[in-house]
Design a protein around this motif. Structure first.
Motif, PDB file in Angstrom:
ATOM      1  N   GLU A   8       0.823  -1.207   0.000  1.00  0.00           N
ATOM      2  CA  GLU A   8       0.000   0.000   0.000  1.00  0.00           C
ATOM      3  C   GLU A   8       0.855   1.255   0.000  1.00  0.00           C
ATOM      4  O   GLU A   8       0.513   2.249  -0.664  1.00  0.00           O
ATOM      5  CB  GLU A   8      -0.935  -0.017   1.206  1.00  0.00           C
ATOM      6  N   ALA A   9       1.967   1.236   0.731  1.00  0.00           N
ATOM      7  CA  ALA A   9       2.846   2.406   0.753  1.00  0.00           C
ATOM      8  C   ALA A   9       3.443   2.651  -0.626  1.00  0.00           C
ATOM      9  O   ALA A   9       3.498   3.793  -1.103  1.00  0.00           O
ATOM     10  CB  ALA A   9       3.958   2.217   1.787  1.00  0.00           C
ATOM     11  N   PHE A  10       3.886   1.585  -1.263  1.00  0.00           N
ATOM     12  CA  PHE A  10       4.485   1.741  -2.581  1.00  0.00           C
ATOM     13  C   PHE A  10       3.470   2.269  -3.600  1.00  0.00           C
ATOM     14  O   PHE A  10       3.730   3.237  -4.322  1.00  0.00           O
ATOM     15  CB  PHE A  10       5.064   0.417  -3.062  1.00  0.00           C
ATOM     16  N   LEU A  11       2.292   1.643  -3.692  1.00  0.00           N
ATOM     17  CA  LEU A  11       1.312   2.053  -4.694  1.00  0.00           C
ATOM     18  C   LEU A  11       0.756   3.445  -4.408  1.00  0.00           C
ATOM     19  O   LEU A  11       0.505   4.221  -5.339  1.00  0.00           O
ATOM     20  CB  LEU A  11       0.175   1.029  -4.764  1.00  0.00           C
ATOM     21  N   THR A  12       0.579   3.776  -3.145  1.00  0.00           N
ATOM     22  CA  THR A  12       0.072   5.108  -2.810  1.00  0.00           C
ATOM     23  C   THR A  12       1.114   6.174  -3.109  1.00  0.00           C
ATOM     24  O   THR A  12       0.801   7.235  -3.653  1.00  0.00           O
ATOM     25  CB  THR A  12      -0.348   5.171  -1.336  1.00  0.00           C
ATOM     26  N   ILE A  37       9.528   2.116   2.429  1.00  0.00           N
ATOM     27  CA  ILE A  37      10.001   2.173   1.048  1.00  0.00           C
ATOM     28  C   ILE A  37      11.468   1.759   0.967  1.00  0.00           C
ATOM     29  O   ILE A  37      11.875   1.020   0.053  1.00  0.00           O
ATOM     30  CB  ILE A  37       9.803   3.581   0.449  1.00  0.00           C
ATOM     31  N   ARG A  38      12.276   2.204   1.926  1.00  0.00           N
ATOM     32  CA  ARG A  38      13.690   1.800   1.923  1.00  0.00           C
ATOM     33  C   ARG A  38      13.821   0.282   2.084  1.00  0.00           C
ATOM     34  O   ARG A  38      14.645  -0.363   1.427  1.00  0.00           O
ATOM     35  CB  ARG A  38      14.451   2.526   3.033  1.00  0.00           C
ATOM     36  N   LYS A  39      12.988  -0.290   2.946  1.00  0.00           N
ATOM     37  CA  LYS A  39      13.003  -1.734   3.152  1.00  0.00           C
ATOM     38  C   LYS A  39      12.627  -2.464   1.865  1.00  0.00           C
ATOM     39  O   LYS A  39      13.257  -3.461   1.481  1.00  0.00           O
ATOM     40  CB  LYS A  39      12.037  -2.106   4.280  1.00  0.00           C
ATOM     41  N   LEU A  40      11.615  -1.948   1.169  1.00  0.00           N
ATOM     42  CA  LEU A  40      11.195  -2.572  -0.079  1.00  0.00           C
ATOM     43  C   LEU A  40      12.285  -2.452  -1.129  1.00  0.00           C
ATOM     44  O   LEU A  40      12.541  -3.400  -1.891  1.00  0.00           O
ATOM     45  CB  LEU A  40       9.891  -1.921  -0.573  1.00  0.00           C
ATOM     46  N   GLU A  41      12.946  -1.328  -1.193  1.00  0.00           N
ATOM     47  CA  GLU A  41      14.020  -1.142  -2.168  1.00  0.00           C
ATOM     48  C   GLU A  41      15.176  -2.106  -1.901  1.00  0.00           C
ATOM     49  O   GLU A  41      15.799  -2.615  -2.845  1.00  0.00           O
ATOM     50  CB  GLU A  41      14.504   0.308  -2.141  1.00  0.00           C
ATOM     51  N   LEU A  48      13.509   2.541  -6.213  1.00  0.00           N
ATOM     52  CA  LEU A  48      12.184   2.633  -6.808  1.00  0.00           C
ATOM     53  C   LEU A  48      11.733   4.067  -7.021  1.00  0.00           C
ATOM     54  O   LEU A  48      10.905   4.339  -7.892  1.00  0.00           O
ATOM     55  CB  LEU A  48      11.163   1.909  -5.923  1.00  0.00           C
ATOM     56  N   PHE A  49      12.257   4.976  -6.209  1.00  0.00           N
ATOM     57  CA  PHE A  49      11.902   6.384  -6.306  1.00  0.00           C
ATOM     58  C   PHE A  49      13.173   7.226  -6.276  1.00  0.00           C
ATOM     59  O   PHE A  49      14.138   6.886  -5.588  1.00  0.00           O
ATOM     60  CB  PHE A  49      11.001   6.817  -5.149  1.00  0.00           C
ATOM     61  N   VAL A  50      13.142   8.313  -7.022  1.00  0.00           N
ATOM     62  CA  VAL A  50      14.177   9.343  -6.902  1.00  0.00           C
ATOM     63  C   VAL A  50      13.562  10.470  -6.093  1.00  0.00           C
ATOM     64  O   VAL A  50      12.531  11.032  -6.485  1.00  0.00           O
ATOM     65  CB  VAL A  50      14.623   9.854  -8.284  1.00  0.00           C
ATOM     66  N   ARG A  51      14.147  10.790  -4.944  1.00  0.00           N
ATOM     67  CA  ARG A  51      13.579  11.844  -4.119  1.00  0.00           C
ATOM     68  C   ARG A  51      14.646  12.870  -3.782  1.00  0.00           C
ATOM     69  O   ARG A  51      15.794  12.543  -3.560  1.00  0.00           O
ATOM     70  CB  ARG A  51      12.932  11.299  -2.849  1.00  0.00           C
ATOM     71  N   ASN A  52      14.207  14.118  -3.773  1.00  0.00           N
ATOM     72  CA  ASN A  52      15.031  15.220  -3.303  1.00  0.00           C
ATOM     73  C   ASN A  52      14.145  16.172  -2.531  1.00  0.00           C
ATOM     74  O   ASN A  52      12.985  15.844  -2.221  1.00  0.00           O
ATOM     75  CB  ASN A  52      15.745  15.912  -4.480  1.00  0.00           C
ATOM     76  N   SER A  53      14.651  17.330  -2.216  1.00  0.00           N
ATOM     77  CA  SER A  53      13.890  18.262  -1.373  1.00  0.00           C
ATOM     78  C   SER A  53      12.667  18.829  -2.083  1.00  0.00           C
ATOM     79  O   SER A  53      11.770  19.381  -1.449  1.00  0.00           O
ATOM     80  CB  SER A  53      14.794  19.407  -0.913  1.00  0.00           C
ATOM     81  N   ARG A  54      12.603  18.691  -3.412  1.00  0.00           N
ATOM     82  CA  ARG A  54      11.512  19.309  -4.162  1.00  0.00           C
ATOM     83  C   ARG A  54      10.526  18.316  -4.770  1.00  0.00           C
ATOM     84  O   ARG A  54       9.370  18.657  -5.022  1.00  0.00           O
ATOM     85  CB  ARG A  54      12.078  20.178  -5.285  1.00  0.00           C
ATOM     86  N   SER A  55      10.970  17.105  -5.050  1.00  0.00           N
ATOM     87  CA  SER A  55      10.086  16.215  -5.799  1.00  0.00           C
ATOM     88  C   SER A  55      10.384  14.752  -5.499  1.00  0.00           C
ATOM     89  O   SER A  55      11.449  14.412  -4.971  1.00  0.00           O
ATOM     90  CB  SER A  55      10.232  16.462  -7.306  1.00  0.00           C
ATOM     91  N   VAL A  56       9.420  13.927  -5.843  1.00  0.00           N
ATOM     92  CA  VAL A  56       9.554  12.474  -5.786  1.00  0.00           C
ATOM     93  C   VAL A  56       9.106  11.943  -7.138  1.00  0.00           C
ATOM     94  O   VAL A  56       8.017  12.275  -7.621  1.00  0.00           O
ATOM     95  CB  VAL A  56       8.683  11.863  -4.676  1.00  0.00           C
ATOM     96  N   THR A  57       9.941  11.127  -7.778  1.00  0.00           N
ATOM     97  CA  THR A  57       9.583  10.547  -9.069  1.00  0.00           C
ATOM     98  C   THR A  57       9.903   9.061  -9.069  1.00  0.00           C
ATOM     99  O   THR A  57      10.794   8.601  -8.349  1.00  0.00           O
ATOM    100  CB  THR A  57      10.345  11.218 -10.229  1.00  0.00           C
ATOM    101  N   LEU A  58       9.175   8.313  -9.856  1.00  0.00           N
ATOM    102  CA  LEU A  58       9.419   6.886 -10.003  1.00  0.00           C
ATOM    103  C   LEU A  58      10.637   6.646 -10.895  1.00  0.00           C
ATOM    104  O   LEU A  58      10.826   7.332 -11.901  1.00  0.00           O
ATOM    105  CB  LEU A  58       8.213   6.208 -10.634  1.00  0.00           C
ATOM    106  N   THR A  59      11.444   5.688 -10.530  1.00  0.00           N
ATOM    107  CA  THR A  59      12.491   5.222 -11.427  1.00  0.00           C
ATOM    108  C   THR A  59      11.871   4.295 -12.471  1.00  0.00           C
ATOM    109  O   THR A  59      10.687   3.935 -12.378  1.00  0.00           O
ATOM    110  CB  THR A  59      13.593   4.469 -10.668  1.00  0.00           C
ATOM    111  N   GLU A  60      12.656   3.888 -13.443  1.00  0.00           N
ATOM    112  CA  GLU A  60      12.146   2.951 -14.445  1.00  0.00           C
ATOM    113  C   GLU A  60      11.734   1.640 -13.787  1.00  0.00           C
ATOM    114  O   GLU A  60      10.690   1.061 -14.118  1.00  0.00           O
ATOM    115  CB  GLU A  60      13.215   2.702 -15.506  1.00  0.00           C
ATOM    116  N   VAL A  61      12.543   1.170 -12.828  1.00  0.00           N
ATOM    117  CA  VAL A  61      12.199  -0.061 -12.113  1.00  0.00           C
ATOM    118  C   VAL A  61      10.919   0.141 -11.303  1.00  0.00           C
ATOM    119  O   VAL A  61      10.043  -0.722 -11.260  1.00  0.00           O
ATOM    120  CB  VAL A  61      13.359  -0.496 -11.191  1.00  0.00           C
ATOM    121  N   GLY A  62      10.802   1.306 -10.657  1.00  0.00           N
ATOM    122  CA  GLY A  62       9.613   1.589  -9.863  1.00  0.00           C
ATOM    123  C   GLY A  62       8.358   1.645 -10.711  1.00  0.00           C
ATOM    124  O   GLY A  62       7.304   1.123 -10.320  1.00  0.00           O
ATOM    125  N   ALA A  63       8.449   2.277 -11.877  1.00  0.00           N
ATOM    126  CA  ALA A  63       7.284   2.370 -12.760  1.00  0.00           C
ATOM    127  C   ALA A  63       6.863   0.993 -13.240  1.00  0.00           C
ATOM    128  O   ALA A  63       5.665   0.683 -13.318  1.00  0.00           O
ATOM    129  CB  ALA A  63       7.606   3.281 -13.941  1.00  0.00           C
TER     130      ALA A  63
END
Length: 300
Positions: A8-12, A37-41, A48-63
């Motif tokens: 649920e955390a990943f899909l949400t 999420i870190r545990k799942l990765e 699975l996600f690229v995160r910084n102070s401004r945004s969160v985006t899915l990686t290719e593997v995450g998508a």
């Protein structure tokens, strides 16, 4: 196996792309979501996600993981809801809004809707025509849940399913045009005719380049005819002798009118039709409807 919170955390998070909103929806802390999420990765062995102070985006593997997990998750939700409803002696009710473009797509959707209603009598299917001048607007506005329309579509907020069927392409021309006397035409011939097009403010450029190109394969410019908003206007302009337009060959069965001739292309790619829906969709009726489409034969 994935733990429930991991799933649920990943899909949400894949939908929200925001840790705070994800935590609020799941009624846990933001740090709990980050830890999960870190545990799942670590289990997956990839970020699975690229995160910084401004945004969160899915990686290719995450998508890819989201696309693999989401249908099964939605099916589980529907199955659980059906079991609960059955146990309580009530029917599941809901509305699925299905869009289509091209009457042959509409015919397929009607057949699918009839079978779907028979299997899920507590549910309804609304069938809506999608205007080609705004092929994604309904899904983005939340007024269409799934649709059968022309590919290609490559948008971050839209998930595409399988190719449902493909159609050879023809050129609609006025009966007085020199092309009307030919057995076939080529893409190069478009340089010698005014191409009636769609107003493309809300149409992806790559989609327009495939079906309403600006240049021939050899690089010759293609003259532009009127830019229209609705398909009925395209037909009017061609029948009136204003220009020509590309169309699925099957269109001859539906659009023939006085003053118009359909000439097949001998070198154009097919018009491809497929399924698409909003990536963020959590509509529990979506997956059962897709399954119904899979069972039906393509339009004949």
């Amino acid at each position: 196996m994935l733990e429930r919170l991991e799933l649920e955390a990943f899909l949400t998070l894949a939908e929200e792309l925001h840790f705070g909103r994800t935590a609020a929806r799941l009624h846990v802390t933001t740090s709990r979501i980050s830890q999960t999420i870190r545990k799942l990765e670590r289990r997956v062995g990839a970020q699975l996600f690229v995160r910084n102070s401004r945004s969160v985006t899915l990686t290719e593997v995450g998508a890819r993981l989201r696309d693999d997990l989401l249908p099964a998750y939605e099916q589980i939700g529907l199955g659980l809801a059906q079991a609960i409803a059955s146990g309580r002696g009530v029917r599941i009710e809901g509305v699925l809004r299905v869009g289509w473009s091209g009457p042959w797509c509409g015919n397929l959707v009607v057949r699918a809707a009839e079978l779907f209603r028979a299997r899920h009598p507590g549910c309804e299917v609304e069938i809506l025509e999608v205007q080609l001048c705004d092929p994604l607007g309904g899904m983005r506005a939340g007024t269409i849940d799934v649709q059968v329309t022309e590919f290609p579509i490559d948008e971050p907020d839209i998930t595409t399913g399988r190719l449902v069927f493909a159609e050879p392409r023809s050129l609609m021309v006025p009966g007085s045009h020199p092309f009307a006397r030919r057995k076939s035409v080529s893409l190069e011939d478009l340089a010698d005719a005014a191409l009636v097009t769609l107003a493309d403010a809300d149409i992806p450029r790559y989609w327009m380049d495939r079906y309403y190109p600006r240049r021939t394969p050899a690089g010759r410019p293609i003259p532009r005819g009127p830019a229209t908003k609705y398909w009925s206007e395209v037909l009017l302009h061609v029948a009136s002798g204003v220009g020509v337009s590309t169309v699925a060959a099957r269109g001859e069965q539906f659009y023939t009118r006085p003053g118009m001739v359909f000439v097949p292309f001998h070198d154009a790619s097919t018009v491809d039709y497929g399924l698409m829906w909003p990536t963020a969709s959590r509509k529990p009726l979506l997956r059962p409807f897709l399954d119904v489409i899979d069972e039906l034969e393509p339009p004949i």
